[in-house]
Design a protein around this motif. Structure first.
Motif, mmCIF file in Angstrom:
data_model
loop_
_atom_site.group_PDB
_atom_site.id
_atom_site.type_symbol
_atom_site.label_atom_id
_atom_site.label_comp_id
_atom_site.label_asym_id
_atom_site.label_seq_id
_atom_site.Cartn_x
_atom_site.Cartn_y
_atom_site.Cartn_z
ATOM 1 N N VAL A 1 0.832 -1.199 0.000
ATOM 2 C CA VAL A 1 0.000 0.000 0.000
ATOM 3 C C VAL A 1 0.871 1.255 0.000
ATOM 4 O O VAL A 1 0.588 2.222 -0.705
ATOM 5 C CB VAL A 1 -0.965 -0.011 1.211
ATOM 6 N N ALA A 2 1.938 1.239 0.771
ATOM 7 C CA ALA A 2 2.849 2.381 0.818
ATOM 8 C C ALA A 2 3.456 2.639 -0.560
ATOM 9 O O ALA A 2 3.546 3.790 -1.005
ATOM 10 C CB ALA A 2 3.944 2.141 1.850
ATOM 11 N N ALA A 3 3.856 1.581 -1.248
ATOM 12 C CA ALA A 3 4.464 1.719 -2.576
ATOM 13 C C ALA A 3 3.479 2.329 -3.569
ATOM 14 O O ALA A 3 3.866 3.152 -4.413
ATOM 15 C CB ALA A 3 4.962 0.366 -3.068
ATOM 16 N N VAL A 4 2.215 1.958 -3.458
ATOM 17 C CA VAL A 4 1.187 2.532 -4.341
ATOM 18 C C VAL A 4 1.115 4.046 -4.149
ATOM 19 O O VAL A 4 0.867 4.783 -5.095
ATOM 20 C CB VAL A 4 -0.190 1.874 -4.068
ATOM 21 N N HIS A 5 1.387 4.501 -2.939
ATOM 22 C CA HIS A 5 1.368 5.933 -2.635
ATOM 23 C C HIS A 5 2.739 6.589 -2.859
ATOM 24 O O HIS A 5 2.935 7.742 -2.488
ATOM 25 C CB HIS A 5 0.912 6.153 -1.196
ATOM 26 N N GLY A 6 3.671 5.847 -3.420
ATOM 27 C CA GLY A 6 4.981 6.411 -3.723
ATOM 28 C C GLY A 6 5.997 6.308 -2.607
ATOM 29 O O GLY A 6 7.100 6.834 -2.723
ATOM 30 N N ASP A 7 5.651 5.636 -1.524
ATOM 31 C CA ASP A 7 6.577 5.493 -0.399
ATOM 32 C C ASP A 7 7.325 4.172 -0.539
ATOM 33 O O ASP A 7 6.794 3.104 -0.257
ATOM 34 C CB ASP A 7 5.819 5.542 0.926
ATOM 35 N N LYS A 8 8.552 4.270 -0.986
ATOM 36 C CA LYS A 8 9.354 3.076 -1.273
ATOM 37 C C LYS A 8 10.262 2.658 -0.126
ATOM 38 O O LYS A 8 10.746 1.543 -0.105
ATOM 39 C CB LYS A 8 10.217 3.315 -2.519
ATOM 40 N N SER A 9 10.488 3.549 0.825
ATOM 41 C CA SER A 9 11.421 3.230 1.910
ATOM 42 C C SER A 9 10.736 3.366 3.264
ATOM 43 O O SER A 9 9.673 3.987 3.390
ATOM 44 C CB SER A 9 12.631 4.167 1.866
ATOM 45 N N ARG A 10 11.367 2.799 4.266
ATOM 46 C CA ARG A 10 10.846 2.933 5.625
ATOM 47 C C ARG A 10 10.859 4.392 6.062
ATOM 48 O O ARG A 10 9.976 4.843 6.780
ATOM 49 C CB ARG A 10 11.660 2.055 6.572
ATOM 50 N N ALA A 11 11.825 5.146 5.582
ATOM 51 C CA ALA A 11 11.893 6.573 5.908
ATOM 52 C C ALA A 11 10.682 7.309 5.344
ATOM 53 O O ALA A 11 10.117 8.189 6.003
ATOM 54 C CB ALA A 11 13.192 7.172 5.378
ATOM 55 N N ASP A 12 10.270 6.954 4.133
ATOM 56 C CA ASP A 12 9.071 7.558 3.541
ATOM 57 C C ASP A 12 7.855 7.273 4.414
ATOM 58 O O ASP A 12 7.006 8.143 4.620
ATOM 59 C CB ASP A 12 8.806 7.001 2.136
ATOM 60 N N ILE A 13 7.781 6.046 4.921
ATOM 61 C CA ILE A 13 6.634 5.644 5.735
ATOM 62 C C ILE A 13 6.599 6.414 7.049
ATOM 63 O O ILE A 13 5.560 6.917 7.450
ATOM 64 C CB ILE A 13 6.642 4.118 5.963
ATOM 65 N N PHE A 14 7.744 6.547 7.720
ATOM 66 C CA PHE A 14 7.694 7.262 8.998
ATOM 67 C C PHE A 14 7.410 8.743 8.785
ATOM 68 O O PHE A 14 6.718 9.372 9.584
ATOM 69 C CB PHE A 14 8.926 6.998 9.878
ATOM 70 N N ARG A 15 7.871 9.311 7.692
ATOM 71 C CA ARG A 15 7.563 10.714 7.419
ATOM 72 C C ARG A 15 6.067 10.905 7.150
ATOM 73 O O ARG A 15 5.467 11.865 7.608
ATOM 74 C CB ARG A 15 8.384 11.235 6.252
ATOM 75 N N ARG A 16 5.467 10.003 6.392
ATOM 76 C CA ARG A 16 4.045 10.138 6.058
ATOM 77 C C ARG A 16 3.154 9.872 7.273
ATOM 78 O O ARG A 16 2.155 10.548 7.471
ATOM 79 C CB ARG A 16 3.649 9.197 4.934
ATOM 80 N N THR A 17 3.497 8.885 8.085
ATOM 81 C CA THR A 17 2.618 8.486 9.191
ATOM 82 C C THR A 17 2.828 9.304 10.454
ATOM 83 O O THR A 17 1.932 9.388 11.286
ATOM 84 C CB THR A 17 2.827 7.006 9.555
ATOM 85 N N GLY A 18 4.014 9.868 10.626
ATOM 86 C CA GLY A 18 4.316 10.596 11.849
ATOM 87 C C GLY A 18 4.725 9.687 12.995
ATOM 88 O O GLY A 18 4.936 10.144 14.111
ATOM 89 N N ILE A 19 4.824 8.397 12.716
ATOM 90 C CA ILE A 19 5.301 7.447 13.718
ATOM 91 C C ILE A 19 6.815 7.579 13.773
ATOM 92 O O ILE A 19 7.456 7.782 12.744
ATOM 93 C CB ILE A 19 4.891 6.005 13.336
ATOM 94 N N THR A 20 7.407 7.466 14.938
ATOM 95 C CA THR A 20 8.845 7.650 15.045
ATOM 96 C C THR A 20 9.595 6.673 14.143
ATOM 97 O O THR A 20 9.135 5.550 13.888
ATOM 98 C CB THR A 20 9.354 7.461 16.483
ATOM 99 N N GLU A 21 10.740 7.113 13.674
ATOM 100 C CA GLU A 21 11.554 6.302 12.777
ATOM 101 C C GLU A 21 11.887 4.945 13.387
ATOM 102 O O GLU A 21 11.734 3.906 12.742
ATOM 103 C CB GLU A 21 12.840 7.053 12.435
ATOM 104 N N SER A 22 12.301 4.953 14.646
ATOM 105 C CA SER A 22 12.694 3.690 15.276
ATOM 106 C C SER A 22 11.497 2.741 15.394
ATOM 107 O O SER A 22 11.632 1.532 15.192
ATOM 108 C CB SER A 22 13.315 3.936 16.649
ATOM 109 N N SER A 23 10.311 3.277 15.677
ATOM 110 C CA SER A 23 9.118 2.429 15.779
ATOM 111 C C SER A 23 8.759 1.829 14.425
ATOM 112 O O SER A 23 8.436 0.644 14.339
ATOM 113 C CB SER A 23 7.936 3.227 16.324
ATOM 114 N N VAL A 24 8.823 2.628 13.375
ATOM 115 C CA VAL A 24 8.523 2.109 12.035
ATOM 116 C C VAL A 24 9.493 1.002 11.670
ATOM 117 O O VAL A 24 9.088 -0.049 11.170
ATOM 118 C CB VAL A 24 8.545 3.236 10.971
ATOM 119 N N TYR A 25 10.756 1.198 11.942
ATOM 120 C CA TYR A 25 11.748 0.163 11.630
ATOM 121 C C TYR A 25 11.465 -1.122 12.397
ATOM 122 O O TYR A 25 11.508 -2.213 11.831
ATOM 123 C CB TYR A 25 13.172 0.656 11.914
ATOM 124 N N ARG A 26 11.142 -0.999 13.701
ATOM 125 C CA ARG A 26 10.857 -2.198 14.506
ATOM 126 C C ARG A 26 9.582 -2.894 14.037
ATOM 127 O O ARG A 26 9.527 -4.119 13.963
ATOM 128 C CB ARG A 26 10.772 -1.845 15.990
#
Length: 74
Positions: free
Chosen positions: A12-37
């Motif tokens: 779903v993230a890729a469909v929205h153009g978010d290819k990396s975990r960094a893209d996901i944490f920026r879009r969601t506002g969840i902390t980087e470390s939490s997204v990675y875990r």
């Protein structure tokens, strides 16, 4: 028991153009470390984080949550 379907989140993230975990944490506002875990399967998101993922990608939470048998979850 329910688990986040990581493959579906990444899809779903890729469909929205978010290819990396960094893209996901920026879009969601969840902390980087939490997204990675979460995406590495080290932890499950709390309800707030799961809802942030669903809202960020304009999807129903049930789209990225899957039911797993309790014995398989251990």
């Amino acid at each position: 028991m329910f688990r986040l379907d990581i493959a579906k989140v990444l899809e779903v993230a890729a469909v929205h153009g978010d290819k990396s975990r960094a893209d996901i944490f920026r879009r969601t506002g969840i902390t980087e470390s939490s997204v990675y875990r979460i995406l590495n399967g080290e932890t499950q998101p709390d309800l707030n984080s799961a809802m942030r993922i669903a809202e960020a990608y304009d999807i129903d939470l049930r789209t990225v949550i899957k039911r797993v048998p309790i014995e398989a979850a251990a």
